[in-house]
Design a protein around this motif. Structure first.
Motif, mmCIF file in Angstrom:
data_model
loop_
_atom_site.group_PDB
_atom_site.id
_atom_site.type_symbol
_atom_site.label_atom_id
_atom_site.label_comp_id
_atom_site.label_asym_id
_atom_site.label_seq_id
_atom_site.Cartn_x
_atom_site.Cartn_y
_atom_site.Cartn_z
ATOM 1 N N UNK A 55 -3.025 10.257 -3.485
ATOM 2 C CA UNK A 55 -2.960 8.883 -4.322
ATOM 3 C C UNK A 55 -2.926 7.714 -3.454
ATOM 4 N N UNK A 56 -3.692 6.935 -3.573
ATOM 5 C CA UNK A 56 -3.347 5.492 -2.902
ATOM 6 C C UNK A 56 -3.359 4.592 -3.874
ATOM 7 N N UNK A 73 -2.134 -0.272 -8.786
ATOM 8 C CA UNK A 73 -3.700 0.047 -9.005
ATOM 9 C C UNK A 73 -4.040 1.217 -8.132
ATOM 10 N N UNK A 74 -4.816 1.928 -8.749
ATOM 11 C CA UNK A 74 -5.343 3.007 -7.830
ATOM 12 C C UNK A 74 -6.498 2.857 -7.062
ATOM 13 N N UNK A 97 -6.993 8.873 -11.710
ATOM 14 C CA UNK A 97 -5.647 8.703 -12.414
ATOM 15 C C UNK A 97 -5.912 7.083 -13.104
ATOM 16 N N UNK A 98 -5.053 6.915 -13.619
ATOM 17 C CA UNK A 98 -4.958 5.492 -14.590
ATOM 18 C C UNK A 98 -3.685 4.613 -13.854
ATOM 19 N N UNK A 99 -3.868 3.288 -14.173
ATOM 20 C CA UNK A 99 -2.921 2.385 -13.610
ATOM 21 C C UNK A 99 -1.407 2.734 -13.680
ATOM 22 N N UNK A 100 -0.598 2.754 -12.608
ATOM 23 C CA UNK A 100 0.750 3.124 -12.552
ATOM 24 C C UNK A 100 1.645 1.763 -12.617
ATOM 25 N N UNK A 148 0.853 -1.254 -0.193
ATOM 26 C CA UNK A 148 0.012 0.034 0.011
ATOM 27 C C UNK A 148 0.769 1.385 0.044
ATOM 28 N N UNK A 149 0.821 2.013 -0.918
ATOM 29 C CA UNK A 149 1.524 3.382 -1.017
ATOM 30 C C UNK A 149 0.631 4.582 -1.120
#
Length: 296
Positions: free
Chosen positions: A127-128, A156-157, A205-208, A86-87
């Motif tokens: 953002x998480x 994954x956002x 936001x989109x997948x990172x 988890x970031x």
């Protein structure tokens, strides 16, 4: 003759026993060498959503992460790992002045050009991410070990929000049919207003996808335990900018003209081209990481 035979037999027995003991020792060492490692970690970081808007760069903010990892040792020094993390990341940008205009209608359905100028405009993002990492790690031998790891993460956002504000806002309405620009009255949404701040809104936001580098020291403890202390770098590989929306950066509400709301610089496109089409939004985070591990 018998003495020689006894000596030879004794020598052979001793050699055989030594071989058996050596074999048992090697097998014992092989069994003692753990192949699996489970770890839990915390990381503190500086982070940002890296982008440029209206000639200004986004700023660095704080962040953190926590996670669990499983690693399988291919050899004594090399391992492959994955897990879940988890970031949390923050980002912000400050613009001394933001101004724009667009055609709209007032409460009486008269068309006019709404003009605005926001002073000391700022936008903060939160953002998480739920990251799924895949990495390879090398570590030296001994009780105090150097280690280095590299890999990728898919983020994954879970949640992404923004909040914008300005210390002051000046607005006016230009009615071309009358060739007049109104700077008042305030109840019509025209004039000089004080500080304006909108509620937290979804950023979408989109997948990172992230490149991950890490290095530090691993301390071997008792009972197959270990403590990692290191530094890490996460750099986004793709553009996570949200799709362009129909929202305006600062909108005019004909039903409630003094209720000003802000769109995000990352997605608003209608009245201000804050982000050019070729500009990208990437993540950046670096900091310290502390990890507790045990092997089995």
């Amino acid at each position: 003759m018998k003495t020689n035979n006894i000596k030879a037999a004794t020598k052979s027995a001793i050699s055989g026993l030594a071989f058996i003991l050596a074999l048992i020792s090697v097998q014992g060492q092989a069994l003692a060498q753990s192949k699996n490692e489970v770890s839990f970690y915390l990381q503190g970081s500086f982070s940002k959503l890296k982008f440029e808007a209206l000639g200004q760069d986004s700023e660095m903010e704080n962040g953190f992460g926590l996670g669990a990892k499983y690693a399988y040792y291919i050899t004594e020094n090399w391992s492959l790992g994955t897990g879940a993390e988890l970031q949390y990341m923050e980002g912000s940008i400050f613009l001394p002045t933001v101004q724009g205009s667009f055609l709209t209608q007032d409460a009486e359905a008269d068309e006019f050009e709404f003009r605005y100028r926001a002073t000391n405009f700022s936008e903060n993002q939160e953002v998480y991410f739920l990251n799924i990492p895949l990495q390879v790690q090398y570590e030296s031998s001994g009780t105090v070990r150097f280690y280095g790891a590299a890999g990728v993460k898919a983020g994954l956002v879970l949640n992404s929000q923004y909040q914008s504000s300005a210390t002051s806002l000046e607005t006016s309405g230009f009615y071309s049919q009358y060739d007049v620009e109104l700077t008042s009255p305030e109840f019509a949404g025209f004039g000089e207003f004080g500080a304006v701040k909108n509620a937290e809104s979804e950023l979408e936001l989109k997948t990172n996808f992230v490149a991950h580098l890490e290095s530090g020291v691993k301390l071997i403890l008792e009972n197959s335990q270990a403590l990692y202390m290191g530094l890490f770098l996460d750099y986004g590989l793709n553009d996570i900018k949200p799709d362009a929306s129909r929202a305006r950066l600062i909108d005019y509400n004909a039903q409630n003209p003094t209720d000003f709301g802000f769109g995000s610089l990352l997605s608003s496109r209608r009245d201000i081209n804050a982000l050019k089409d070729r500009d990208e939004v990437r993540t950046l985070a670096f900091g310290i990481k502390i990890q507790y591990a045990f092997q089995f």
